[in-house]
Scaffold this active site. Structure first.
Site, PDB file in Angstrom:
ATOM      1  N   SER A 144      56.567 -20.218  63.803  1.00 17.88           N
ATOM      2  CA  SER A 144      56.096 -21.600  63.973  1.00 17.88           C
ATOM      3  C   SER A 144      56.139 -22.033  65.442  1.00 17.88           C
ATOM      4  O   SER A 144      55.173 -22.617  65.946  1.00 17.88           O
ATOM      5  CB  SER A 144      56.878 -22.563  63.089  1.00 17.88           C
ATOM      6  OG  SER A 144      58.236 -22.268  63.109  1.00 17.88           O
ATOM      7  N   ASP A 197      63.904 -22.558  69.523  1.00 21.41           N
ATOM      8  CA  ASP A 197      62.770 -21.636  69.380  1.00 21.41           C
ATOM      9  C   ASP A 197      61.657 -21.957  70.376  1.00 21.41           C
ATOM     10  O   ASP A 197      61.100 -21.064  71.023  1.00 21.41           O
ATOM     11  CB  ASP A 197      62.209 -21.699  67.951  1.00 21.41           C
ATOM     12  CG  ASP A 197      63.266 -21.389  66.917  1.00 21.41           C
ATOM     13  OD1 ASP A 197      64.347 -20.901  67.292  1.00 21.41           O
ATOM     14  OD2 ASP A 197      63.015 -21.647  65.724  1.00 21.41           O
TER      15      ASP A 197
HETATM   16  C1  GLA Z   1      65.518 -22.350  63.039  1.00 22.20           C
HETATM   17  C2  GLA Z   1      65.238 -23.597  63.880  1.00 22.20           C
HETATM   18  C3  GLA Z   1      66.095 -23.610  65.139  1.00 22.20           C
HETATM   19  C4  GLA Z   1      67.565 -23.362  64.825  1.00 22.20           C
HETATM   20  C5  GLA Z   1      67.726 -22.161  63.899  1.00 22.20           C
HETATM   21  C6  GLA Z   1      69.149 -21.992  63.432  1.00 22.20           C
HETATM   22  O1  GLA Z   1      65.070 -21.224  63.708  1.00 22.20           O
HETATM   23  O2  GLA Z   1      63.872 -23.644  64.237  1.00 22.20           O
HETATM   24  O3  GLA Z   1      65.922 -24.826  65.812  1.00 22.20           O
HETATM   25  O4  GLA Z   1      68.160 -24.501  64.293  1.00 22.20           O
HETATM   26  O5  GLA Z   1      66.902 -22.249  62.754  1.00 22.20           O
HETATM   27  O6  GLA Z   1      69.963 -21.658  64.496  1.00 22.20           O
END
Ligand code: GLA
Length: 383
Positions: free
Chosen positions: A126, A170
């Site tokens: 995403s 991310d």
């Molecule tokens: C997903 C979310 C991140 C983070 C991780 C857990 O990847 O997009 O922002 O919270 O989970 O660490």
């Protein structure tokens, strides 16, 4: 990725020559569910990427095609959907929505997307599509935003439009990751330090093939539980703004006043932050035995305290333990399925990959996908 083929496809579809933007997926070495608690994370961008090709249109339409999905979408920028459609185009729409709301010019565009990041597997497909789409859309309005701002814009799109209350990790590492490095990111100040990954190590990413969806899974529930913990601690300590501000001593002092669930969730976050900072140090000092222990503790904490692992992830972690060259492993990403990340000596990586796949298949009956990869650069325009 064959860029000339992708360009050719675009030209066939839209009769124009595109600009192409790429953004990578990521693995997180440690620091899980700490980002939305203003804490520390240690992710790295990887080579799997999403590519967005774009040309402007003379009208006010967004026409979006994808290589992976058959249906295509057309939207009128004057009459934009207010909420998610529940389809893959939501990530592009969300970004377009936030770009417009922040006052940047949005132009009509033809868009073609090619995604290599496995979807719903914890490798952040995403964020990859959001960041590549943001770079593409902004290029049409000749707006150059600093990458940290692009990361924040994309996170806002996912929070407000897609409805997943994710943190900044991310999108940030998709924008600013660097080859051969992990990134120790302070998710409060957004200051970061690049940590070299010892050159003899590879990432072996093992996909359990169990899919999750953050907007629908327990992710948002975990986020609410963290907020509940913060409300409790801030009554006793007015300076507490996030679980980041809670120390192990504060936690111990109030253990009995918290519900068992909130105590477990808070304990994970408080300890995971400490582990993450130490892990960055261990990696930089090539102290792989400490790194291995920290990754193991992190997985156990996610399994037992934060409760975001699942049977298949636990089995995949167990399957790695005594394989030659193994230097540490754990679930990576939000959990409830998806992948484990393993640090493996490069000379053993190929054999490790085939053995872990076989062990996992025997234990679960599922044929996993296993990828050997390394830390790569963040998003950019490709030519
Ligand atoms: C997903 C979310 C991140 C983070 C991780 C857990 O990847 O997009 O922002 O919270 O989970 O660490």
């Amino acid at each position: 990725m064959n860029l000339s083929e992708f360009t050719h496809q675009f030209t066939e579809l839209f009769s124009s020559h595109p600009r192409i933007f790429r953004a990578p997926g990521r693995v997180n070495l440690i620091g899980e569910h700490t980002d939305y608690n203003d804490g520390f994370v240690l992710p790295a961008a990887i080579a799997f990427s999403t590519y967005v090709a774009i040309t402007p249109r003379p009208d006010r339409k967004l026409v979006i095609h994808s290589n992976e999905f058959r249906e295509h979408f057309e939207f009128d920028l004057e009459n934009f959907p207010a909420r998610r459609m529940g389809a893959w185009c939501d990530y592009v729409l969300g970004v377009a929505d936030v770009v417009g709301r922040q006052g940047f010019t949005l132009r009509g565009a033809n868009i073609l997307i090619h995604g290599e990041v496995p979807i719903g597997s914890g490798l952040s497909s995403s964020a990859a599509i959001e960041v590549a789409a943001a770079l593409a859309l902004l290029s049409l309005s000749a707006t150059e935003l600093p990458l940290p701002e692009i990361a924040q814009l994309c996170r806002r799109a996912e929070n407000t439009f897609v409805g997943a209350q994710v943190g900044i990790m991310d999108q940030f590492v998709a924008c600013l990751g660097k080859s051969a490095h992990a990134m120790l990111l302070d998710c409060r100040s957004l200051e970061f330090k690049l940590t070299p990954i010892p050159p003899h190590l590879s990432f072996v990413v093992c996909n359990t093939m169990v899919k999750h969806d953050h907007a629908a899974s327990g992710y948002n529930v975990r986020r609410c539980e963290s907020e509940e913990a913060v409300r409790f601690f801030s009554k006793h300590y007015p300076d507490v703004r996030a679980l980041r501000d809670v120390s192990p001593e504060m936690l111990a002092r109030h253990a009995k006043e918290l519900t068992p669930t909130i105590f477990k969730r808070s304990t994970h976050v408080v300890q995971e932050n400490l582990r993450t900072v130490e892990a960055a140090r261990s990696l930089a000092n090539n102290d792989l035995s400490r790194m291995k222990s920290l990754m193991h503790e992190s997985h156990e904490s996610l399994r037992d305290l934060y409760e975001v692992s699942c049977r298949e992830l636990d089995i995949m972690v167990d399957c790695a333990q005594d394989l030659p060259g193994f230097c540490g492993g754990r679930m990576t990403g939000g959990g409830f399925g998806g992948c484990t990340i393993n640090l493996v000596r490069t000379e053993n990586a190929a054999e490790f990959a085939s053995q872990i796949a076989e062990r996992f298949r025997r234990a679960t009956g599922i044929a996993p996908s296993v990828y050997v990869c390394s830390a790569e650069d963040g998003a950019r325009e490709v030519f």
